[in-house]
Design an enzyme around this catalytic site. Structure first.
Site, mmCIF file in Angstrom:
data_model
loop_
_atom_site.group_PDB
_atom_site.id
_atom_site.type_symbol
_atom_site.label_atom_id
_atom_site.label_comp_id
_atom_site.label_asym_id
_atom_site.label_seq_id
_atom_site.Cartn_x
_atom_site.Cartn_y
_atom_site.Cartn_z
ATOM 1 N N LEU A 35 -10.496 80.563 24.469
ATOM 2 C CA LEU A 35 -9.524 79.548 24.876
ATOM 3 C C LEU A 35 -8.566 79.247 23.718
ATOM 4 O O LEU A 35 -7.354 79.294 23.871
ATOM 5 C CB LEU A 35 -10.261 78.261 25.308
ATOM 6 C CG LEU A 35 -9.378 77.081 25.715
ATOM 7 C CD1 LEU A 35 -8.565 77.421 26.968
ATOM 8 C CD2 LEU A 35 -10.230 75.835 25.982
ATOM 9 N N GLU B 164 -6.220 79.087 20.344
ATOM 10 C CA GLU B 164 -5.311 79.952 19.589
ATOM 11 C C GLU B 164 -4.987 79.238 18.285
ATOM 12 O O GLU B 164 -5.283 78.039 18.145
ATOM 13 C CB GLU B 164 -4.041 80.234 20.399
ATOM 14 C CG GLU B 164 -4.355 81.001 21.682
ATOM 15 C CD GLU B 164 -3.128 81.414 22.477
ATOM 16 O OE1 GLU B 164 -1.985 81.198 22.011
ATOM 17 O OE2 GLU B 164 -3.325 81.959 23.577
ATOM 18 N N GLY C 241 -5.542 74.477 19.568
ATOM 19 C CA GLY C 241 -6.974 74.193 19.544
ATOM 20 C C GLY C 241 -7.255 72.971 20.402
ATOM 21 O O GLY C 241 -7.698 73.078 21.552
ATOM 22 N N SER C 242 -6.909 71.792 19.872
ATOM 23 C CA SER C 242 -7.106 70.560 20.652
ATOM 24 C C SER C 242 -6.206 70.533 21.889
ATOM 25 O O SER C 242 -6.515 69.860 22.870
ATOM 26 C CB SER C 242 -6.804 69.334 19.784
ATOM 27 O OG SER C 242 -7.694 69.299 18.689
ATOM 28 N N GLN D 175 -30.831 63.758 1.424
ATOM 29 C CA GLN D 175 -31.117 62.597 0.557
ATOM 30 C C GLN D 175 -32.626 62.398 0.378
ATOM 31 O O GLN D 175 -33.097 62.134 -0.728
ATOM 32 C CB GLN D 175 -30.488 61.337 1.193
ATOM 33 C CG GLN D 175 -30.453 60.128 0.275
ATOM 34 C CD GLN D 175 -29.470 60.312 -0.876
ATOM 35 O OE1 GLN D 175 -28.577 61.144 -0.807
ATOM 36 N NE2 GLN D 175 -29.651 59.554 -1.935
ATOM 37 N N GLY E 248 -34.053 64.569 -2.153
ATOM 38 C CA GLY E 248 -33.518 64.434 -3.510
ATOM 39 C C GLY E 248 -32.866 65.737 -3.963
ATOM 40 O O GLY E 248 -32.223 66.426 -3.162
ATOM 41 N N GLY E 249 -33.047 66.075 -5.239
ATOM 42 C CA GLY E 249 -32.428 67.291 -5.787
ATOM 43 C C GLY E 249 -32.832 68.539 -5.025
ATOM 44 O O GLY E 249 -32.018 69.442 -4.803
ATOM 45 N N GLU F 50 -15.626 72.919 20.674
ATOM 46 C CA GLU F 50 -15.713 72.469 22.088
ATOM 47 C C GLU F 50 -15.062 71.095 22.247
ATOM 48 O O GLU F 50 -15.542 70.228 22.972
ATOM 49 C CB GLU F 50 -17.161 72.478 22.578
ATOM 50 C CG GLU F 50 -17.735 73.882 22.436
ATOM 51 C CD GLU F 50 -18.491 74.403 23.630
ATOM 52 O OE1 GLU F 50 -18.542 73.712 24.668
ATOM 53 O OE2 GLU F 50 -19.000 75.526 23.521
ATOM 54 N N THR G 200 -12.871 68.456 19.438
ATOM 55 C CA THR G 200 -13.295 67.638 18.292
ATOM 56 C C THR G 200 -13.771 66.272 18.808
ATOM 57 O O THR G 200 -13.481 65.894 19.958
ATOM 58 C CB THR G 200 -12.134 67.400 17.314
ATOM 59 O OG1 THR G 200 -11.154 66.585 17.968
ATOM 60 C CG2 THR G 200 -11.503 68.707 16.852
HETATM 61 C C1 LIG Z 1 -17.143 78.100 14.022
HETATM 62 C C2 LIG Z 1 -16.174 77.884 15.151
HETATM 63 C C3 LIG Z 1 -16.431 78.490 16.377
HETATM 64 C C4 LIG Z 1 -15.527 78.319 17.427
HETATM 65 N N1 LIG Z 1 -15.750 78.983 18.627
HETATM 66 C C5 LIG Z 1 -14.804 78.958 19.587
HETATM 67 C C6 LIG Z 1 -14.929 79.786 20.755
HETATM 68 O O1 LIG Z 1 -15.906 80.523 20.933
HETATM 69 N N2 LIG Z 1 -13.914 79.785 21.653
HETATM 70 C C7 LIG Z 1 -12.808 78.997 21.495
HETATM 71 O O2 LIG Z 1 -11.927 79.048 22.355
HETATM 72 N N3 LIG Z 1 -12.653 78.193 20.410
HETATM 73 C C8 LIG Z 1 -13.622 78.168 19.448
HETATM 74 N N4 LIG Z 1 -13.473 77.380 18.324
HETATM 75 C C9 LIG Z 1 -12.243 76.596 18.157
HETATM 76 C C10 LIG Z 1 -12.477 75.098 18.254
HETATM 77 O O3 LIG Z 1 -12.750 74.739 19.567
HETATM 78 C C11 LIG Z 1 -11.235 74.401 17.662
HETATM 79 O O4 LIG Z 1 -11.283 74.610 16.271
HETATM 80 C C12 LIG Z 1 -11.201 72.922 18.000
HETATM 81 O O5 LIG Z 1 -10.959 72.723 19.358
HETATM 82 C C13 LIG Z 1 -10.135 72.169 17.179
HETATM 83 O O6 LIG Z 1 -8.917 72.822 17.238
HETATM 84 P P1 LIG Z 1 -8.106 73.094 15.870
HETATM 85 O O7 LIG Z 1 -9.052 73.743 14.920
HETATM 86 O O8 LIG Z 1 -6.872 73.818 16.225
HETATM 87 O O9 LIG Z 1 -7.773 71.672 15.294
HETATM 88 P P2 LIG Z 1 -6.460 70.819 15.623
HETATM 89 O O10 LIG Z 1 -6.238 70.775 17.086
HETATM 90 O O11 LIG Z 1 -5.339 71.324 14.764
HETATM 91 O O12 LIG Z 1 -6.891 69.377 15.125
HETATM 92 C C14 LIG Z 1 -6.815 68.998 13.738
HETATM 93 C C15 LIG Z 1 -7.296 67.542 13.630
HETATM 94 O O13 LIG Z 1 -6.417 66.684 14.391
HETATM 95 C C16 LIG Z 1 -7.178 65.929 15.323
HETATM 96 N N5 LIG Z 1 -6.389 65.753 16.542
HETATM 97 C C17 LIG Z 1 -5.684 66.689 17.217
HETATM 98 N N6 LIG Z 1 -5.086 66.159 18.293
HETATM 99 C C18 LIG Z 1 -5.435 64.842 18.315
HETATM 100 C C19 LIG Z 1 -5.149 63.733 19.173
HETATM 101 N N7 LIG Z 1 -4.409 63.883 20.287
HETATM 102 N N8 LIG Z 1 -5.658 62.515 18.855
HETATM 103 C C20 LIG Z 1 -6.430 62.362 17.743
HETATM 104 N N9 LIG Z 1 -6.747 63.357 16.898
HETATM 105 C C21 LIG Z 1 -6.260 64.583 17.179
HETATM 106 C C22 LIG Z 1 -8.426 66.763 15.581
HETATM 107 O O14 LIG Z 1 -9.514 65.942 16.035
HETATM 108 C C23 LIG Z 1 -8.705 67.338 14.195
HETATM 109 O O15 LIG Z 1 -9.398 66.401 13.422
HETATM 110 C C24 LIG Z 1 -14.380 77.500 17.268
HETATM 111 C C25 LIG Z 1 -14.153 76.868 16.034
HETATM 112 C C26 LIG Z 1 -15.024 77.051 14.989
HETATM 113 C C27 LIG Z 1 -14.728 76.387 13.674
#
Ligand SMILES: Cc1cc2nc3c(=O)[nH]c(=O)nc-3n(C[C@H](O)[C@H](O)[C@H](O)COP(=O)(O)OP(=O)(O)OC[C@H]3O[C@@H](n4cnc5c(N)ncnc54)[C@H](O)[C@@H]3O)c2cc1C
Length: 381
Positions: free
Chosen positions: A127, A129, A133-134, A337, A340-341, A364, A366
């Site tokens: 899903l 890119e 992400g969000s 914690q 400890g060490g 899935e 944030t």
């Molecule tokens: C180890 C790993 C495995 C993953 N596996 C998959 C997978 O299998 N398939 C897949 O599709 N994706 C996968 N992901 C992607 C993951 O779902 C995204 O990283 C996540 O959804 C956040 O998107 P972003 O990294 O682009 O962060 P961003 O969208 O850039 O967000 C950056 C920050 O801004 C905050 N933010 C953004 N918009 C808002 C808003 N409207 N209000 C408040 N805060 C906001 C976010 O909470 C975050 O703290 C994976 C990620 C990781 C790290």
């Protein structure tokens, strides 16, 4: 100490016993070395599949286990307590099968679902890119209709099992109509033009590969589209409601694992002439950890039971994802914690649990996005 569980049926109690046995014999002995050497163990998923543990929430008609989420999630929790990366992989695999089961035609299901549910075919879910992400509706990867096929071009970031999976559930843009212009495809790993970029160098979950999948004129027959054109984002988001419950259970399993190590250590380690568990200041920290794990488990089980009973559960799935992962972050940090060490070294697994848990607050959706889902649902009334 394994968690005391009240399972709904004798069959589901047996499933928990089977999972604990597999966890002790097949997962725990491999986990530490796999995390240190960044080794993905494909055969572990085959074994889980053959034991019936990859297909639990799907109907028996397609080779699934026919179990409610209440049972599936507790099995998942036991897997994650033994090896977080395998717990995450199991949850992602279930998510990858979701679109086919819920939006596929009977023929599509008959053709692919049994091999997916048995674990012969391992799944990935594409899903996100780089710039989406969000906000997945901002995606740019495109699928253009060409006769009986679609041709896909673009890049799907952060794919768990990227380069290791046998099939990819891919959301791609089929029109410029925002969130309504996205469709869902089941792309086989051997499709020409599909390849994985160099895997990400991560903080934790080292034995789980995460990579960007690159699509260069990838031709996919139209019968591999799931649902109608434009239905892709609703399919993806509906899957995420269930997937979030999976991550909630995984986080709870890791937290339980950290608590167990901390309690064991606190009974053995002595300072000021007595075990540290007999110092109230430390014992209360353990009590808070126990409360956090128990309340997390109750929260995801509540959401699961709503789902199993056919009630709306999206808001509670987000509550569970947020509560369980935030609690797990606190519990795993506090476990360091307690030790400890020693907790800050790789002699004990708690530093690893802490690193593994961090990402559960991120993927899935944030935990900020979970708050968005919950508050929007409250506003709707
Ligand atoms: C180890 C790993 C495995 C993953 N596996 C998959 C997978 O299998 N398939 C897949 O599709 N994706 C996968 N992901 C992607 C993951 O779902 C995204 O990283 C996540 O959804 C956040 O998107 P972003 O990294 O682009 O962060 P961003 O969208 O850039 O967000 C950056 C920050 O801004 C905050 N933010 C953004 N918009 C808002 C808003 N409207 N209000 C408040 N805060 C906001 C976010 O909470 C975050 O703290 C994976 C990620 C990781 C790290």
């Amino acid at each position: 100490m394994p968690a005391t569980r009240l399972m709904p049926t004798p069959e589901s109690a047996d499933l928990i016993e089977l999972t604990r046995d597999i966890a002790d014999k097949e997962l725990r002995p491999l986990a530490d070395a796999a995390e240190r050497t960044h080794t993905f163990h494909r055969e572990v998923f085959r074994k889980l599949g053959r034991a019936g543990l990859l297909s639990l929430p799907y109907p028996e008609e397609y080779g699934g286990g026919g179990q409610p989420y209440e049972v599936y999630l507790q099995v998942l929790e036991e897997i994650a307590a033994a090896w977080a990366a395998v717990g995450v992989g199991t949850s992602v695999h279930a998510l990858s099968c979701f679109g086919l089961y819920h939006a596929g035609t009977p023929e599509q299901k008959r053709q692919w679902l049994p091999d997916m549910l048995s674990g012969e075919l391992l799944g990935a879910y594409c899903l996100s890119e780089a710039h989406a992400g969000s906000d997945p509706a901002a995606m740019r990867t495109r699928a253009v209709r060409d006769g009986d096929d679609y041709v896909i071009n673009g890049a799907k970031a952060w794919t768990t099992h990227g380069g290791e999976a046998d099939f990819y559930k891919v959301m791609a843009r089929t029109s410029d109509d925002g969130g309504r212009g996205i469709s869902c495809f089941l792309v086989p790993a051997d499709a020409a033009g599909l390849r994985a970029d160099t895997p990400e160098d991560k903080m934790g979950l080292m034995s789980s590969v995460t990579a960007t999948m690159l699509f260069d004129d990838v031709r996919v027959p139209a019968q591999r589209r799931l649902g109608t054109e434009g239905q892709g984002l609703p399919i993806a988001l509906a899957g995420l409601d269930s997937g979030r419950l999976g991550i909630a259970a995984v986080a709870t399993g890791v937290a339980q694992g950290a608590l167990d190590v901390a309690v064991r250590y606190a009974k053995e380690r002595e300072t000021f002439g007595k075990p540290i568990i007999d110092h109230q200041g430390l014992a209360f920290l353990l009590a808070d950890m126990e409360a956090a794990v128990t309340s997390a488990r109750a929260t995801y089980l509540h959401a699961a039971r709503l789902k199993d009973a056919g009630h709306p559960f999206s808001r509670q799935a987000s509550v569970a994802k947020m509560v369980c992962t935030d609690n797990a972050m606190k519990v795993t940090t506090d476990a360091v914690q307690v030790l400890g060490g020693a907790g800050y070294t790789t002699d004990f697994p708690v530093e690893r649990y802490m690193r593994e848990t961090k990402v559960m607050q991120i993927f899935e959706g944030t935990n900020q996005i979970q708050r968005l889902v919950i508050s929007r649902d409250l506003a709707k009334g």
